[in-house]
Design a protein around this motif. Structure first.
Motif, PDB file in Angstrom:
ATOM      1  N   GLU A   1     -77.960  81.044 -12.962  1.00  0.00           N
ATOM      2  CA  GLU A   1     -78.808  82.282 -13.196  1.00  0.00           C
ATOM      3  C   GLU A   1     -80.248  81.914 -12.690  1.00  0.00           C
ATOM      4  O   GLU A   1     -80.824  80.889 -12.791  1.00  0.00           O
ATOM      5  CB  GLU A   1     -78.978  82.870 -14.459  1.00  0.00           C
ATOM      6  CG  GLU A   1     -79.227  81.873 -15.535  1.00  0.00           C
ATOM      7  CD  GLU A   1     -79.018  82.730 -17.080  1.00  0.00           C
ATOM      8  OE1 GLU A   1     -79.788  83.565 -17.253  1.00  0.00           O
ATOM      9  OE2 GLU A   1     -78.213  81.959 -17.855  1.00  0.00           O
TER      10      GLU A   1
ATOM     11  N   GLY B   1     -75.046  76.614 -22.801  1.00  0.00           N
ATOM     12  CA  GLY B   1     -75.736  77.587 -23.478  1.00  0.00           C
ATOM     13  C   GLY B   1     -76.535  76.734 -24.731  1.00  0.00           C
ATOM     14  O   GLY B   1     -77.020  75.335 -24.619  1.00  0.00           O
TER      15      GLY B   1
ATOM     16  N   GLN C   1     -70.315  85.793 -31.336  1.00  0.00           N
ATOM     17  CA  GLN C   1     -68.674  85.506 -31.452  1.00  0.00           C
ATOM     18  C   GLN C   1     -67.958  86.276 -32.588  1.00  0.00           C
ATOM     19  O   GLN C   1     -66.801  86.649 -32.668  1.00  0.00           O
ATOM     20  CB  GLN C   1     -68.378  84.061 -31.531  1.00  0.00           C
ATOM     21  CG  GLN C   1     -69.204  83.193 -30.571  1.00  0.00           C
ATOM     22  CD  GLN C   1     -68.652  82.904 -29.011  1.00  0.00           C
ATOM     23  OE1 GLN C   1     -67.636  82.263 -29.030  1.00  0.00           O
ATOM     24  NE2 GLN C   1     -68.661  84.064 -28.089  1.00  0.00           N
TER      25      GLN C   1
ATOM     26  N   LYS D   1     -65.771  77.997 -30.678  1.00  0.00           N
ATOM     27  CA  LYS D   1     -65.468  78.610 -31.987  1.00  0.00           C
ATOM     28  C   LYS D   1     -64.942  80.121 -31.660  1.00  0.00           C
ATOM     29  O   LYS D   1     -65.891  81.147 -31.488  1.00  0.00           O
ATOM     30  CB  LYS D   1     -66.731  78.764 -33.108  1.00  0.00           C
ATOM     31  CG  LYS D   1     -67.082  77.306 -33.453  1.00  0.00           C
ATOM     32  CD  LYS D   1     -68.256  77.401 -34.279  1.00  0.00           C
ATOM     33  CE  LYS D   1     -68.329  75.760 -34.927  1.00  0.00           C
ATOM     34  NZ  LYS D   1     -69.538  75.760 -35.748  1.00  0.00           N
TER      35      LYS D   1
ATOM     36  N   PHE E   1     -73.660  78.133 -15.590  1.00  0.00           N
ATOM     37  CA  PHE E   1     -73.422  79.335 -15.184  1.00  0.00           C
ATOM     38  C   PHE E   1     -74.703  79.755 -14.586  1.00  0.00           C
ATOM     39  O   PHE E   1     -75.594  79.997 -15.175  1.00  0.00           O
ATOM     40  CB  PHE E   1     -72.693  80.235 -16.124  1.00  0.00           C
ATOM     41  CG  PHE E   1     -72.739  81.595 -15.586  1.00  0.00           C
ATOM     42  CD1 PHE E   1     -71.510  81.848 -15.025  1.00  0.00           C
ATOM     43  CD2 PHE E   1     -73.398  82.738 -15.958  1.00  0.00           C
ATOM     44  CE1 PHE E   1     -71.064  82.993 -14.450  1.00  0.00           C
ATOM     45  CE2 PHE E   1     -73.080  83.992 -15.404  1.00  0.00           C
ATOM     46  CZ  PHE E   1     -72.015  84.127 -14.764  1.00  0.00           C
TER      47      PHE E   1
ATOM     48  N   ARG F   1     -76.618  82.951 -35.929  1.00  0.00           N
ATOM     49  CA  ARG F   1     -76.876  84.198 -35.239  1.00  0.00           C
ATOM     50  C   ARG F   1     -75.735  85.541 -35.571  1.00  0.00           C
ATOM     51  O   ARG F   1     -76.626  86.402 -35.581  1.00  0.00           O
ATOM     52  CB  ARG F   1     -76.343  84.157 -33.539  1.00  0.00           C
ATOM     53  CG  ARG F   1     -77.112  82.831 -33.174  1.00  0.00           C
ATOM     54  CD  ARG F   1     -76.606  82.398 -31.650  1.00  0.00           C
ATOM     55  NE  ARG F   1     -75.367  81.854 -31.657  1.00  0.00           N
ATOM     56  CZ  ARG F   1     -74.828  81.081 -30.713  1.00  0.00           C
ATOM     57  NH1 ARG F   1     -75.539  80.964 -29.460  1.00  0.00           N
ATOM     58  NH2 ARG F   1     -73.598  80.748 -30.792  1.00  0.00           N
TER      59      ARG F   1
ATOM     60  N   TRP G   1     -75.464  75.593 -27.706  1.00  0.00           N
ATOM     61  CA  TRP G   1     -75.018  74.251 -28.218  1.00  0.00           C
ATOM     62  C   TRP G   1     -74.631  73.414 -27.013  1.00  0.00           C
ATOM     63  O   TRP G   1     -74.585  72.396 -27.273  1.00  0.00           O
ATOM     64  CB  TRP G   1     -73.673  74.869 -28.839  1.00  0.00           C
ATOM     65  CG  TRP G   1     -72.713  73.872 -29.565  1.00  0.00           C
ATOM     66  CD1 TRP G   1     -71.326  73.969 -29.725  1.00  0.00           C
ATOM     67  CD2 TRP G   1     -73.269  72.801 -30.571  1.00  0.00           C
ATOM     68  NE1 TRP G   1     -71.016  72.855 -30.306  1.00  0.00           N
ATOM     69  CE2 TRP G   1     -71.979  72.277 -31.030  1.00  0.00           C
ATOM     70  CE3 TRP G   1     -74.458  72.401 -30.700  1.00  0.00           C
ATOM     71  CZ2 TRP G   1     -72.041  71.091 -32.069  1.00  0.00           C
ATOM     72  CZ3 TRP G   1     -74.567  71.335 -31.822  1.00  0.00           C
ATOM     73  CH2 TRP G   1     -73.368  70.768 -32.198  1.00  0.00           C
ATOM     74  N   GLY G   2     -74.137  73.774 -25.967  1.00  0.00           N
ATOM     75  CA  GLY G   2     -73.885  72.872 -25.025  1.00  0.00           C
ATOM     76  C   GLY G   2     -75.050  72.182 -24.610  1.00  0.00           C
ATOM     77  O   GLY G   2     -74.806  71.072 -24.146  1.00  0.00           O
TER      78      GLY G   2
ATOM     79  N   ASN H   1     -73.092  73.248 -37.840  1.00  0.00           N
ATOM     80  CA  ASN H   1     -73.992  72.735 -36.879  1.00  0.00           C
ATOM     81  C   ASN H   1     -74.798  73.680 -36.045  1.00  0.00           C
ATOM     82  O   ASN H   1     -74.161  74.208 -34.788  1.00  0.00           O
ATOM     83  CB  ASN H   1     -72.967  72.015 -35.653  1.00  0.00           C
ATOM     84  CG  ASN H   1     -72.266  70.988 -36.143  1.00  0.00           C
ATOM     85  OD1 ASN H   1     -71.177  70.694 -35.771  1.00  0.00           O
ATOM     86  ND2 ASN H   1     -72.821  70.068 -36.918  1.00  0.00           N
TER      87      ASN H   1
ATOM     88  N   VAL I   1     -67.605  73.771 -23.642  1.00  0.00           N
ATOM     89  CA  VAL I   1     -68.626  74.356 -24.814  1.00  0.00           C
ATOM     90  C   VAL I   1     -69.349  75.523 -24.256  1.00  0.00           C
ATOM     91  O   VAL I   1     -70.171  75.707 -23.939  1.00  0.00           O
ATOM     92  CB  VAL I   1     -69.540  73.347 -25.099  1.00  0.00           C
ATOM     93  CG1 VAL I   1     -70.279  72.726 -24.016  1.00  0.00           C
ATOM     94  CG2 VAL I   1     -70.689  73.700 -26.124  1.00  0.00           C
TER      95      VAL I   1
ATOM     96  N   GLY J   1     -79.561  86.355 -24.110  1.00  0.00           N
ATOM     97  CA  GLY J   1     -78.544  85.816 -23.319  1.00  0.00           C
ATOM     98  C   GLY J   1     -77.394  85.002 -24.165  1.00  0.00           C
ATOM     99  O   GLY J   1     -76.300  84.678 -23.685  1.00  0.00           O
TER     100      GLY J   1
ATOM    101  N   ALA K   1     -77.087  74.771 -33.351  1.00  0.00           N
ATOM    102  CA  ALA K   1     -77.513  74.050 -32.315  1.00  0.00           C
ATOM    103  C   ALA K   1     -78.898  73.526 -32.427  1.00  0.00           C
ATOM    104  O   ALA K   1     -79.375  72.371 -32.129  1.00  0.00           O
ATOM    105  CB  ALA K   1     -77.320  74.880 -31.058  1.00  0.00           C
TER     106      ALA K   1
ATOM    107  N   PRO L   1     -68.776  80.283 -24.416  1.00  0.00           N
ATOM    108  CA  PRO L   1     -68.221  81.039 -25.270  1.00  0.00           C
ATOM    109  C   PRO L   1     -66.941  81.548 -24.912  1.00  0.00           C
ATOM    110  O   PRO L   1     -66.485  81.585 -23.852  1.00  0.00           O
ATOM    111  CB  PRO L   1     -69.199  82.611 -25.227  1.00  0.00           C
ATOM    112  CG  PRO L   1     -70.391  82.068 -24.633  1.00  0.00           C
ATOM    113  CD  PRO L   1     -70.035  80.573 -23.942  1.00  0.00           C
TER     114      PRO L   1
END
Ligand SMILES: NC(=O)c1ccc[n+]([C@@H]2O[C@H](COP(=O)([O-])OP(=O)(O)OC[C@H]3O[C@@H](n4cnc5c(N)ncnc54)[C@H](O)[C@@H]3O)[C@@H](O)[C@H]2O)c1
Ligand SMILES: O=P(O)(O)OC[C@H](O)CO
Length: 339
Positions: A41, A10, A295, A118, A39, A266, A12-13, A149, A90, A291, A151, A92
């Motif tokens: 898509e 995502g 959290q 997190k 993942f 976010r 951060w990843g 951090n 890394v 997408g 991202a 969610p």
């Protein structure tokens, strides 16, 4: 020879992939290729993995940032991790249970892990830290990395700091080698639980920061939310995990992350929009984050479940107020009335 694999791609990843891809080639003891589980898509009819492997850019989750060519996107989780000795989680937090189930018994015995996640895991038996979930279900030692951090700023190589929490110092030092850069400065501390709890709990306070922004209550109120939030984070952490150190809250993972997340994250952005538009959080998550996952609201619910079962809500008035605004339709102004 150590072989690194990234589980997650995502926002951060992908930012972290840029750092890790560049760092592994600097040392002889790391394999130069890093697989990254995506993942899968479709983006305009094309697989995201194909786009990443040809364009070397995650056009959905980190557009505009070039990834190193030794980052290889892979849609198959087991294939990504099969021969890895260092796993970077890394994703969610809601996806970790299913990932660990798939990996159980399928990774090398000498593997080590680090969680950049997190969040916390709550189920009918209570709650667990994500590092404990990974460690217990896969039987591997697990560190944590958390800090101030955002991202996109990290990916643009703007100077910041981060914190790695370790149990075994050699693990902390090894993981530091793949993350540390002149603009992403890593400090390692022997407090996995403290570092992880800071990262999980700050997301709740970030929602509070966004609520006071939406209410236009000003900087003094925001500072009060940050201070009370830090106090409740430390109180909860030390109430449930006896070894958590005071000093950890002065690391990047503590006060610095709280400031950053309440200024530019976010969770803050969506909470502000909730006040301004009256729309529910899940709708705003869909509309505003393309997408990416929120959290803070789900962690507020997880925390409330823990606190209410233990009859502790009155001891954590800020986190309780944030939960009630998110899930019980209380007016946002109650954030400053109930604390
Ligand atoms: N974005 C940041 O600035 C930032 C910074 C530090 C830490 N973190 C933390 O890092 C973790 C990962 O966040 P992120 O920002 O990289 O993710 P993200 O919110 O940008 O993206 C969501 C990711 O989840 C994936 N996904 C969707 N459905 C899935 C499923 N069913 N199973 C598995 N994966 C699925 C998507 O493909 C995407 O990669 C979170 O715990 C977050 O709090 C984020
Ligand atoms: O955008 P947020 O609110 O998920 O916060 C991002 C990072 O955790 C900040 O360190």
């Amino acid at each position: 020879m150590e072989k690194v694999a990234l589980i997650g791609s995502g926002n951060w990843g992908s930012a972290v992939a840029k750092i890790v891809g560049r760092n592994v080639v600097k040392f002889d003891h790391f394999d130069r290729n890093v697989k990254m589980w995506v993942f899968e898509e479709k983006i305009n009819g094309q697989n995201l993995t194909e786009i990443i492997n040809t364009k070397h850019e995650n056009v959905k989750y980190l557009p505009g940032i070039q990834l190193p060519e030794n980052i290889i996107a892979c849609p198959d989780l087991l294939e990504t991790c099969r021969d890895a000795t260092m796993l970077i989680f890394v994703v969610p937090h809601q996806f970790v249970t299913s990932i660990c189930k798939q990996l159980k018994g399928k990774i090398p015995a000498n593997c080590k892990a680090i969680s950049l996640i997190k969040g916390i895991d709550v189920n009918e038996n209570g709650f667990r830290l994500i590092t404990d979930m990974i460690q217990d279900s896969l039987g591997i030692r697990t560190c944590v990395l958390s800090g101030a951090n955002i991202a996109n700023e990290v990916a643009e190589e703007r100077f910041c700091e981060t914190t790695i929490g370790y149990r075994d110092r050699s693990d902390g030092e090894l993981f530091k080698q793949i993350f540390h850069t002149p603009t992403f400065r890593v400090n390692i501390v022997e407090d996995v639980n403290g570092v992880e709890l800071c990262g999980a709990l700050k997301n709740i306070i970030a929602v509070g920061g966004g609520l006071v922004d939406g209410l236009k209550l000003g900087d003094n109120t925001k500072a009060a939310i940050i201070r009370i939030g830090l106090y409740e984070m430390r109180k909860f952490s030390q109430m449930f995990y006896k070894g958590v150190r005071d000093e950890t809250f002065f690391e990047s993972c503590g006060v610095a992350d709280l400031i950053t997340t309440c200024a530019g994250g976010r969770n803050r952005k969506v909470a502000e929009a909730h006040v301004l538009t009256g729309k529910p959080f899940d709708q705003l998550e869909q509309e505003m984050l393309n997408g990416q996952k929120l959290q803070g609201t789900s962690t507020a619910k997880d925390m409330y479940d823990i606190l209410s079962k233990k009859n502790l809500c009155h001891e954590f008035p800020l986190m309780t107020a944030i939960y009630r605004i998110c899930y019980e339709n209380l007016p946002p102004i109650t954030i400053v009335q109930d604390i």
